[in-house]
Design an enzyme around this catalytic site. Structure first.
Site, PDB file in Angstrom:
ATOM      1  N   SER A 107       0.864  -1.189   0.000  1.00  0.00           N
ATOM      2  CA  SER A 107       0.000   0.000   0.000  1.00  0.00           C
ATOM      3  C   SER A 107       0.893   1.229   0.000  1.00  0.00           C
ATOM      4  CB  SER A 107      -0.917   0.004   1.227  1.00  0.00           C
ATOM      5  OG  SER A 107      -1.835  -1.057   1.155  1.00  0.00           O
ATOM      6  N   LYS A 182      -7.255   1.707  -2.959  1.00  0.00           N
ATOM      7  CA  LYS A 182      -6.818   1.252  -1.630  1.00  0.00           C
ATOM      8  C   LYS A 182      -6.832   2.400  -0.630  1.00  0.00           C
ATOM      9  CE  LYS A 182      -5.241  -1.208   1.729  1.00  0.00           C
ATOM     10  NZ  LYS A 182      -4.010  -1.999   1.752  1.00  0.00           N
ATOM     11  N   LYS A 250       0.148   5.636   8.212  1.00  0.00           N
ATOM     12  CA  LYS A 250       0.792   5.908   6.924  1.00  0.00           C
ATOM     13  C   LYS A 250      -0.243   6.011   5.805  1.00  0.00           C
ATOM     14  CE  LYS A 250       1.875   2.509   4.639  1.00  0.00           C
ATOM     15  NZ  LYS A 250       1.296   1.617   3.592  1.00  0.00           N
TER      16      LYS A 250
END
Length: 304
Positions: A107, A182, A250
């Protein structure tokens, strides 16, 4: 008369797997179970031993792992790690065979994926971005949702591999599109966990039977995959990481930056991003993201 020989099945591609963490280890093992030859590399010796015990081959470096691979899959924490394993004299692009397919399932930022695809094209290496959703349980059970960016022909070629790893597999658009979807996924998941955590504290402080309440909520409109998968975690206060707070922090940075670029407002997402940052500041970064519950408890006066 002799019986005609059965037509031979096409050989499965040889796979190199880079990154054997919470997600990467069970995913690579599912490919081995599906009959693929998997050569893996990661920094932790015990993870390499686990791969070998599952029938895979441990490599001593990225270059060694990818040299003879038809397909290379990366599953590492963030953009800097993807760039570290992809670029440079010891990286994937310098050591993979021309024509190989690189599938990044990490990701990372959409722009990192776009740049990687362009760099791969210059080396004759095809690239897909294919991040996943479903957490450790989804990786173990091979029921991940896989959102893919890249060319249709490469997606079609990779589909049998994806089918060994997940259940919902969708080509979302050109390079970077998988990462954009995502980012949206992580926004929804974080907000959903936060809402569940607030409900848990509210219910407990109200003296309601929490297990019964969560069971009935999970069966109605308030139900979600998040509530179903995290219900027992909330009940037991067992925050063993399936997906760490650090990583979700993150990811919220990724979606916040991407939204700013396109001019999309994320008022609720911005608040949850700050709550995740607060968890990290209080030492909970290595816990599962369901530990957002601990933040609500602190705000509600509990000592945790």
């Amino acid at each position: 008369m002799s019986t005609p020989a059965a037509p031979s099945r096409p050989a499965r591609p040889a796979i190199a797997w880079i990154g054997l963490g919470i997600m990467g280890s069970p995913m690579s093992e599912n490919l081995i179970k599906a009959g693929y030859d998997v050569t893996g590399y990661t920094l932790e010796r015990d993870k390499l031993d686990r791969l070998a015990a599952s029938g895979g081959t441990a490599a001593g470096s990225v270059a060694e792992a990818v040299r003879d691979a038809d397909v290379i899959i990366t599953m590492v924490p963030a953009s800097p790690q993807v760039e570290a394993v992809a670029y440079g004299p010891d990286g994937i692009l310098e050591n993979a065979r021309p024509g190989a397919l690189l599938i990044d399932m990490s990701s990372i930022t959409p722009q990192t994926s776009v740049d990687l695809a362009a760099a791969g094209r210059r080396k004759g290496i095809r690239v897909l971005d294919a991040p996943v959703s479903g957490g450790e349980a989804g990786a173990i059970e091979a029921v991940l949702s896989i959102m893919v960016g890249g060319d249709r022909a490469d997606f079609d070629e990779a589909r049998p591999i994806f089918e060994a790893l997940g259940r919902t597999i969708v080509l979302c658009g050109p390079h970077g599109s998988g990462q954009t979807v995502k980012a949206a996924n992580q926004l929804i998941v974080a907000v959903n966990i936060q809402a569940c955590a607030e409900a848990v504290v509210f219910l407990e402080k109200s003296g309601v039977d929490l297990r019964a309440a969560l069971d009935v909520l999970a069966g109605g409109l308030a139900g979600s995959t998040v509530l179903t998968r995290k219900k027992d975690t909330f009940l037991r206060r067992d925050f063993k990481p399936g997906f760490r707070v650090d990583l979700h922090h993150k990811d919220m940075g990724i979606v916040t930056d991407a939204a700013r670029t396109v001019g999309a407002a994320l008022p609720v997402g911005a608040v949850v991003a700050q709550l995740l940052a607060s968890l990290r500041a209080q030492g909970d970064g290595d816990l599962d993201h369901s530990a957002l519950l601990r933040g609500v408890e602190r705000l509600s006066g509990a000592q945790v």
